[in-house]
Design an enzyme around this catalytic site. Structure first.
Site, mmCIF file in Angstrom:
data_model
loop_
_atom_site.group_PDB
_atom_site.id
_atom_site.type_symbol
_atom_site.label_atom_id
_atom_site.label_comp_id
_atom_site.label_asym_id
_atom_site.label_seq_id
_atom_site.Cartn_x
_atom_site.Cartn_y
_atom_site.Cartn_z
ATOM 1 N N CYS A 84 -10.971 3.357 0.049
ATOM 2 C CA CYS A 84 -9.525 3.562 0.257
ATOM 3 C C CYS A 84 -9.180 2.724 1.470
ATOM 4 O O CYS A 84 -9.907 2.747 2.476
ATOM 5 C CB CYS A 84 -9.236 5.042 0.524
ATOM 6 S SG CYS A 84 -7.583 5.355 1.187
ATOM 7 N N CYS A 99 -4.264 -1.358 -2.106
ATOM 8 C CA CYS A 99 -4.397 0.097 -2.276
ATOM 9 C C CYS A 99 -5.316 0.325 -3.476
ATOM 10 O O CYS A 99 -4.982 -0.103 -4.587
ATOM 11 C CB CYS A 99 -3.011 0.692 -2.531
ATOM 12 S SG CYS A 99 -3.008 2.453 -2.904
ATOM 13 N N GLU A 119 -2.071 8.464 8.447
ATOM 14 C CA GLU A 119 -0.631 8.188 8.393
ATOM 15 C C GLU A 119 0.081 8.757 9.631
ATOM 16 O O GLU A 119 1.097 8.225 10.050
ATOM 17 C CB GLU A 119 -0.015 8.823 7.127
ATOM 18 C CG GLU A 119 -0.283 8.049 5.853
ATOM 19 C CD GLU A 119 0.505 6.743 5.756
ATOM 20 O OE1 GLU A 119 1.718 6.741 6.009
ATOM 21 O OE2 GLU A 119 -0.128 5.712 5.435
ATOM 22 N N HIS A 122 -7.114 2.986 3.751
ATOM 23 C CA HIS A 122 -6.859 3.689 5.006
ATOM 24 C C HIS A 122 -8.149 3.898 5.819
ATOM 25 O O HIS A 122 -8.113 3.956 7.051
ATOM 26 C CB HIS A 122 -6.251 5.072 4.729
ATOM 27 C CG HIS A 122 -4.793 5.071 4.419
ATOM 28 N ND1 HIS A 122 -4.284 4.622 3.223
ATOM 29 C CD2 HIS A 122 -3.713 5.486 5.152
ATOM 30 C CE1 HIS A 122 -2.960 4.757 3.224
ATOM 31 N NE2 HIS A 122 -2.592 5.280 4.384
ATOM 32 N N ASP A 145 0.865 -1.196 0.000
ATOM 33 C CA ASP A 145 0.000 0.000 0.000
ATOM 34 C C ASP A 145 0.898 1.242 0.000
ATOM 35 O O ASP A 145 2.092 1.152 0.304
ATOM 36 C CB ASP A 145 -0.902 0.014 1.250
ATOM 37 C CG ASP A 145 -1.786 1.265 1.298
ATOM 38 O OD1 ASP A 145 -2.461 1.554 0.288
ATOM 39 O OD2 ASP A 145 -1.778 1.979 2.322
ATOM 40 N N SER A 146 0.290 2.384 -0.318
ATOM 41 C CA SER A 146 1.039 3.638 -0.281
ATOM 42 C C SER A 146 1.515 3.973 1.131
ATOM 43 O O SER A 146 2.358 4.834 1.306
ATOM 44 C CB SER A 146 0.142 4.777 -0.773
ATOM 45 O OG SER A 146 -0.945 4.927 0.117
HETATM 46 N N1 DGL Z 1 -4.711 3.427 0.763
HETATM 47 C C1 DGL Z 1 -4.784 3.925 -0.549
HETATM 48 C C2 DGL Z 1 -6.070 3.512 -1.247
HETATM 49 O O1 DGL Z 1 -6.623 2.483 -0.934
HETATM 50 C C3 DGL Z 1 -4.457 5.319 -0.916
HETATM 51 C C4 DGL Z 1 -3.959 6.286 0.004
HETATM 52 C C5 DGL Z 1 -3.149 7.380 -0.615
HETATM 53 O O2 DGL Z 1 -3.717 8.365 -1.105
HETATM 54 O O3 DGL Z 1 -1.943 7.217 -0.582
HETATM 55 O O4 DGL Z 1 -6.531 4.189 -2.135
#
Ligand code: DGL
Length: 263
Positions: free
Chosen positions: A187, A75, A155, A189, A12-13
């Site tokens: 997302c 992600c 984050e 997160h 993931d990012s």
């Molecule tokens: N967790 C990521 C997603 O599912 C993206 C988060 C980011 O913008 O880095 O889209």
């Protein structure tokens, strides 16, 4: 090393994909997992598609060097931009599983009202998402909600309290009069702020069905492992989880293990 004994790679990012890994550990408890978060370059969701693709390929190479047997792109943003190219390059050597907003269960849910899709600006603007919308032919009832800034809070380890609630209140303020059937957390997160979200929409008198894509993704991972006879043998001892991050600080690694263990 036997193929079955090799770890499954998660990417993931940043720390978001841990919400998917958590589900994988439950469903596939004997497997070993290696997680790579690119928090140094997060958020991806406000970058250009080319940059997201470049960062995704760099991260995937790091996981491939860790001898993974399968890859989960945990992600939505990286999946929507890069999954086809990743498959072109690597699908011959391993199963590649992506994640997308869980629109199907949201559409199946029979509650009256709109479906809110919370996701990054990149995910909502990519053709993959627009094709998904077309597939369900449900456009009038879907409200895309880009959430720039929310990933940064998560984050930094802020998943509850006034800052997150204030952010969500502001995002939902235009929907006070709107009936909401479901909220799709598009997302990886966002499941970490689900409690705050329930509180905020609850205070607005709403009780929507809230869904994310982690179960669908992990079920697909399991199907692929079975198909290619890659599952570690049942009865094996409990698997391990190793977490790496491009930030490589104690703070981000501690936060990662903490998020992984939150119920
Ligand atoms: N967790 C990521 C997603 O599912 C993206 C988060 C980011 O913008 O880095 O889209």
């Amino acid at each position: 090393m036997d193929l079955k004994d090799r770890p499954i790679g998660f990417f993931d990012s940043g720390v978001g994909g841990l919400s998917v890994l958590k589900q994988a550990v439950k469903i596939l408890p004997h497997e070993d997992f290696v997680y790579y978060g690119d928090s140094l370059n997060a958020p991806y969701g406000i970058r250009t598609s080319d940059k997201v693709k470049e960062l995704t390929f760099n991260a995937v190479k790091i996981l491939i060097n860790k001898n993974i047997k399968a890859l989960v792109v945990a992600c939505n943003t990286a999946t929507s931009v890069s999954i086809e190219d990743l498959r072109k390059q690597y699908a011959k050597s391993m199963p590649i599983i992506g994640i997308e907003p869980a629109l199907k269960p949201a559409v199946k849910n029979k509650k009256n009202g709109k479906i809110i899709i919370m996701a990054t600006p990149v995910t909502l603007s990519e053709s993959k998402f627009n094709n998904l919308m077309k597939k369900y032919n449900y456009n009038d009832n879907i409200v895309p909600m880009p959430c720039p800034g929310l990933v940064e809070l998560i984050e930094s380890g802020i998943v509850e309290g006034p800052e997150v609630e204030g952010y969500l209140k502001e995002r939902y303020s235009c929907l006070i009069e709107t009936e909401i059937a479901s909220i799709v957390l598009g997302c990886t997160h966002y499941p970490f702020v689900k409690k705050a979200l329930i509180k905020v929409v609850g205070e607005m008198g709403k009780d929507p069905f809230i869904i994310d894509g982690s179960s669908g993704t992990v079920n697909q991972l399991k199907r692929q492992l079975l198909k290619y006879d890659m599952i570690k043998k049942p009865g094996d001892e409990k698997g391990t989880v190793r977490i790496f991050n491009s930030l490589d600080t104690k703070k981000i690694i501690d936060l990662s293990y903490k998020l992984l263990s939150i119920k």
